[in-house]
Scaffold this motif. Structure first.
Motif, PDB file in Angstrom:
ATOM      1  N   ALA A  47      -5.182 -12.492  -0.306  1.00 59.75           N
ATOM      2  CA  ALA A  47      -3.632 -11.801  -0.317  1.00 59.75           C
ATOM      3  C   ALA A  47      -4.200 -10.328  -0.907  1.00 59.75           C
ATOM      4  O   ALA A  47      -3.548  -9.330  -0.147  1.00 59.75           O
ATOM      5  CB  ALA A  47      -2.897 -12.181  -1.285  1.00 59.75           C
ATOM      6  N   ALA A  48      -5.290  -9.997  -1.803  1.00 62.98           N
ATOM      7  CA  ALA A  48      -5.557  -8.831  -2.015  1.00 62.98           C
ATOM      8  C   ALA A  48      -6.165  -8.144  -0.946  1.00 62.98           C
ATOM      9  O   ALA A  48      -5.890  -6.815  -0.660  1.00 62.98           O
ATOM     10  CB  ALA A  48      -6.495  -8.838  -3.359  1.00 62.98           C
ATOM     11  N   ALA A  49      -6.908  -8.759  -0.145  1.00 63.12           N
ATOM     12  CA  ALA A  49      -7.503  -8.050   0.825  1.00 63.12           C
ATOM     13  C   ALA A  49      -6.682  -7.651   2.006  1.00 63.12           C
ATOM     14  O   ALA A  49      -6.735  -6.600   2.398  1.00 63.12           O
ATOM     15  CB  ALA A  49      -8.720  -8.834   1.562  1.00 63.12           C
ATOM     16  N   LEU A  50      -5.802  -8.490   2.141  1.00 64.11           N
ATOM     17  CA  LEU A  50      -4.891  -8.185   3.101  1.00 64.11           C
ATOM     18  C   LEU A  50      -3.709  -6.988   2.791  1.00 64.11           C
ATOM     19  O   LEU A  50      -3.438  -6.388   3.865  1.00 64.11           O
ATOM     20  CB  LEU A  50      -3.904  -9.594   3.686  1.00 64.11           C
ATOM     21  CG  LEU A  50      -4.612 -10.286   4.360  1.00 64.11           C
ATOM     22  CD1 LEU A  50      -3.852 -11.800   4.503  1.00 64.11           C
ATOM     23  CD2 LEU A  50      -5.305 -10.040   5.804  1.00 64.11           C
ATOM     24  N   LEU A  51      -3.464  -6.905   1.670  1.00 65.48           N
ATOM     25  CA  LEU A  51      -2.671  -5.715   1.132  1.00 65.48           C
ATOM     26  C   LEU A  51      -3.469  -4.461   1.412  1.00 65.48           C
ATOM     27  O   LEU A  51      -2.763  -3.536   1.728  1.00 65.48           O
ATOM     28  CB  LEU A  51      -2.482  -5.912  -0.506  1.00 65.48           C
ATOM     29  CG  LEU A  51      -1.809  -4.826  -1.185  1.00 65.48           C
ATOM     30  CD1 LEU A  51      -0.317  -4.831  -0.479  1.00 65.48           C
ATOM     31  CD2 LEU A  51      -1.524  -5.064  -2.645  1.00 65.48           C
ATOM     32  N   VAL A  52      -4.857  -4.512   1.141  1.00 68.83           N
ATOM     33  CA  VAL A  52      -5.748  -3.269   1.347  1.00 68.83           C
ATOM     34  C   VAL A  52      -5.585  -3.010   3.027  1.00 68.83           C
ATOM     35  O   VAL A  52      -5.644  -1.690   3.464  1.00 68.83           O
ATOM     36  CB  VAL A  52      -7.138  -3.241   1.002  1.00 68.83           C
ATOM     37  CG1 VAL A  52      -7.948  -2.149   1.398  1.00 68.83           C
ATOM     38  CG2 VAL A  52      -7.210  -3.577  -0.490  1.00 68.83           C
ATOM     39  N   GLY A  53      -5.957  -4.017   3.755  1.00 68.53           N
ATOM     40  CA  GLY A  53      -5.795  -3.843   5.216  1.00 68.53           C
ATOM     41  C   GLY A  53      -4.476  -3.292   5.623  1.00 68.53           C
ATOM     42  O   GLY A  53      -4.382  -2.367   6.571  1.00 68.53           O
ATOM     43  N   ALA A  54      -3.447  -3.790   5.090  1.00 66.96           N
ATOM     44  CA  ALA A  54      -2.165  -3.302   5.643  1.00 66.96           C
ATOM     45  C   ALA A  54      -1.801  -1.819   4.958  1.00 66.96           C
ATOM     46  O   ALA A  54      -1.399  -1.140   5.930  1.00 66.96           O
ATOM     47  CB  ALA A  54      -0.991  -4.172   4.860  1.00 66.96           C
ATOM     48  N   LEU A  55      -2.302  -1.472   4.026  1.00 61.94           N
ATOM     49  CA  LEU A  55      -2.259   0.108   3.609  1.00 61.94           C
ATOM     50  C   LEU A  55      -3.386   0.909   4.515  1.00 61.94           C
ATOM     51  O   LEU A  55      -2.579   2.055   5.095  1.00 61.94           O
ATOM     52  CB  LEU A  55      -2.847   0.075   2.261  1.00 61.94           C
ATOM     53  CG  LEU A  55      -2.922   1.474   1.492  1.00 61.94           C
ATOM     54  CD1 LEU A  55      -1.276   2.156   1.500  1.00 61.94           C
ATOM     55  CD2 LEU A  55      -3.326   1.319   0.101  1.00 61.94           C
ATOM     56  N   ASN A  56      -4.411   0.404   4.788  1.00 61.29           N
ATOM     57  CA  ASN A  56      -5.182   1.021   5.646  1.00 61.29           C
ATOM     58  C   ASN A  56      -4.341   1.350   7.170  1.00 61.29           C
ATOM     59  O   ASN A  56      -4.352   2.528   7.773  1.00 61.29           O
ATOM     60  CB  ASN A  56      -6.421   0.461   6.344  1.00 61.29           C
ATOM     61  CG  ASN A  56      -7.556   0.470   4.860  1.00 61.29           C
ATOM     62  OD1 ASN A  56      -7.426   1.299   4.127  1.00 61.29           O
ATOM     63  ND2 ASN A  56      -8.594  -0.494   4.869  1.00 61.29           N
ATOM     64  N   ALA A  57      -3.677   0.295   7.729  1.00 61.56           N
ATOM     65  CA  ALA A  57      -3.288   0.231   8.812  1.00 61.56           C
ATOM     66  C   ALA A  57      -1.967   1.175   8.618  1.00 61.56           C
ATOM     67  O   ALA A  57      -1.705   2.194   9.773  1.00 61.56           O
ATOM     68  CB  ALA A  57      -2.599  -1.130   9.178  1.00 61.56           C
ATOM     69  N   PHE A  58      -1.242   1.127   7.782  1.00 61.57           N
ATOM     70  CA  PHE A  58      -0.101   2.250   7.619  1.00 61.57           C
ATOM     71  C   PHE A  58      -0.291   3.551   7.623  1.00 61.57           C
ATOM     72  O   PHE A  58       0.123   4.377   8.483  1.00 61.57           O
ATOM     73  CB  PHE A  58       0.902   1.495   6.415  1.00 61.57           C
ATOM     74  CG  PHE A  58       1.681   2.820   6.086  1.00 61.57           C
ATOM     75  CD1 PHE A  58       3.148   2.710   6.700  1.00 61.57           C
ATOM     76  CD2 PHE A  58       1.563   3.765   5.209  1.00 61.57           C
ATOM     77  CE1 PHE A  58       4.076   3.561   6.454  1.00 61.57           C
ATOM     78  CE2 PHE A  58       2.647   4.672   4.796  1.00 61.57           C
ATOM     79  CZ  PHE A  58       3.899   4.549   5.389  1.00 61.57           C
ATOM     80  N   LEU A  59      -1.441   3.857   6.947  1.00 63.37           N
ATOM     81  CA  LEU A  59      -2.103   5.129   6.731  1.00 63.37           C
ATOM     82  C   LEU A  59      -2.622   5.686   8.212  1.00 63.37           C
ATOM     83  O   LEU A  59      -2.421   7.006   8.231  1.00 63.37           O
ATOM     84  CB  LEU A  59      -2.916   5.508   5.703  1.00 63.37           C
ATOM     85  CG  LEU A  59      -2.246   5.278   4.067  1.00 63.37           C
ATOM     86  CD1 LEU A  59      -3.119   5.142   3.177  1.00 63.37           C
ATOM     87  CD2 LEU A  59      -1.008   6.354   3.937  1.00 63.37           C
ATOM     88  N   ILE A  60      -3.363   4.745   8.814  1.00 60.46           N
ATOM     89  CA  ILE A  60      -3.946   5.223  10.168  1.00 60.46           C
ATOM     90  C   ILE A  60      -2.826   5.258  11.142  1.00 60.46           C
ATOM     91  O   ILE A  60      -2.660   6.240  11.964  1.00 60.46           O
ATOM     92  CB  ILE A  60      -4.955   4.222  10.453  1.00 60.46           C
ATOM     93  CG1 ILE A  60      -6.343   4.318   9.538  1.00 60.46           C
ATOM     94  CG2 ILE A  60      -5.520   4.554  11.788  1.00 60.46           C
ATOM     95  CD1 ILE A  60      -7.569   3.271   9.525  1.00 60.46           C
ATOM     96  N   VAL A  61      -2.133   4.367  11.472  1.00 57.14           N
ATOM     97  CA  VAL A  61      -1.023   4.215  12.313  1.00 57.14           C
ATOM     98  C   VAL A  61       0.262   4.977  12.226  1.00 57.14           C
ATOM     99  O   VAL A  61       0.373   5.839  13.019  1.00 57.14           O
ATOM    100  CB  VAL A  61      -0.721   2.751  12.782  1.00 57.14           C
ATOM    101  CG1 VAL A  61       0.470   2.733  13.770  1.00 57.14           C
ATOM    102  CG2 VAL A  61      -1.800   1.657  12.992  1.00 57.14           C
ATOM    103  N   LYS A  62       0.740   5.149  11.062  1.00 59.39           N
ATOM    104  CA  LYS A  62       1.859   5.757  10.889  1.00 59.39           C
ATOM    105  C   LYS A  62       1.760   7.323  10.525  1.00 59.39           C
ATOM    106  O   LYS A  62       2.317   8.170  10.970  1.00 59.39           O
ATOM    107  CB  LYS A  62       2.922   4.956   9.718  1.00 59.39           C
ATOM    108  CG  LYS A  62       3.437   3.836  10.319  1.00 59.39           C
ATOM    109  CD  LYS A  62       4.212   4.173  11.391  1.00 59.39           C
ATOM    110  CE  LYS A  62       5.037   2.735  11.929  1.00 59.39           C
ATOM    111  NZ  LYS A  62       5.744   2.773  13.254  1.00 59.39           N
TER     112      LYS A  62
END
Length: 328
Positions: free
Chosen positions: A108-123
């Motif tokens: 869960a901690a890793a997926l939170l990081v992945g989601a943050l990465n995706a948000f900052l890169i995509v959006k």
């Protein structure tokens, strides 16, 4: 008068051959050379040792491979592995949790990081290389803060002077042992290979990596697939950190950091294995095998530790030169 028939002769293209098979040839040459220098190199126990040593690198590299498939690049995987490593061991040692909760918290901690990465890169449209480089330092700092800069292990001394009462589950301890650690690696390679090669979603990732604008015009949900890619990258980094935790039974400071460059090298070497020309799971595994054989052989030949990086870097550069140099 009929013109004489001109025979078509097929010339052997050496460089094209090396592009397709250069990495495999180099692996064979290394095996032959190390076996000649030390006959015990080909013993079954040493082969198992090599496979065990590359398991964590391969798992983390699989995540990088998925991010590369959409034309991205995730440099934060080493720090994510460190964070997951600290989370899973702390759940056992500090909080006496079950394996399901401990592993779930790490993922869960890793997926939170992945989601943050995706948000900052995509959006936010931050370039992936720069963003994940920044996240690498941020997550490394978060992991150090969480562990208070200390190694987490059973019976460790807590900040209040007492001893940690939690124990690591025997079931969890088996994950990092042979043959389970090798089976987990093989399963990751096979599953991701099937996903990228034979499913619609995998092909969509490749199309985005080849031409994002064309993918968007053809109706592919580019942003959604990019988010999926970075979530999967974080997931496999977490899995690598969890397997590492099971193997060493402690959470060292920045434990996943040393695996980053080997994982990156394995992923990029894999581009040209068998002439794939794109990130792929089988090629990444072959790249990891090359790195593992090289590291193991140098140790068996008693190469001084301060010279190992020179030899390792030179051979990796040669592998990349052979596989990436193409004649038109």
């Amino acid at each position: 008068m009929a013109e004489p028939e001109v025979k078509q002769t097929s010339s052997f293209d050496l460089f094209r051959f090396l592009y397709k098979y250069g990495t495999v040839i180099l692996i064979v040459l290394l095996i032959v050379g190390f076996s000649a220098a030390n006959p015990s190199f080909l013993q079954t126990s040493n082969i198992v040792t090599i496979l065990r040593s590359i398991s964590i690198v391969t798992i983390i590299a699989i995540g990088i491979t998925i991010s590369l498939s959409v034309g991205g690049f995730d440099l934060s995987v080493g720090s994510v592995a460190s964070l997951s490593n600290a989370m899973v061991i702390s759940m056992f040692v500090w909080y006496s949790q079950t394996p399901v909760i401990a592993i779930g918290a790490a993922i869960a901690a890793a997926l939170l990081v992945g989601a943050l990465n995706a948000f900052l890169i995509v959006k936010i449209k931050i370039p992936d290389l720069l963003l994940t480089l920044a996240m690498m330092f941020i997550i490394q700092g978060v992991a150090l803060t969480y562990t208070r800069g200390a190694t987490i292990s059973e019976n460790m001394i807590m900040s209040n002077g007492s001893y940690a009462e939690g124990t690591i589950s025997p079931f969890f301890a088996k994950i990092g042992q042979v043959p389970y650690i090798i089976l987990i690696m093989v399963a990751c390679v096979v599953v991701v290979h099937i996903f990228l090669t034979y499913t619609k979603h995998g092909r969509s990732l490749y199309i985005i990596g080849g031409n994002e604008e064309a993918a968007r015009l053809s109706g592919i949900a580019v942003n959604k697939y990019k988010v999926i890619a970075y979530l999967l990258s974080a997931f496999f980094a977490a899995l690598g950190g969890i397997v590492l935790a099971s193997r060493v039974m402690t959470a060292e400071i920045n434990a996943g950091g040393p695996y980053l460059m080997d994982a990156v090298a394995a992923s990029f070497i894999g581009f040209a294995v068998f002439g794939a020309g794109k990130p792929n799971a089988i090629g990444t595994f072959v790249g990891a095998v090359l790195i593992g054989i090289l590291a193991n052989g140098l140790v068996m030949m008693s190469v001084p530790y301060y010279a190992m990086d020179i030899v390792k870097g030179a051979v990796l550069a040669l592998a990349l030169a052979i596989t990436y140099y193409k004649f038109k």
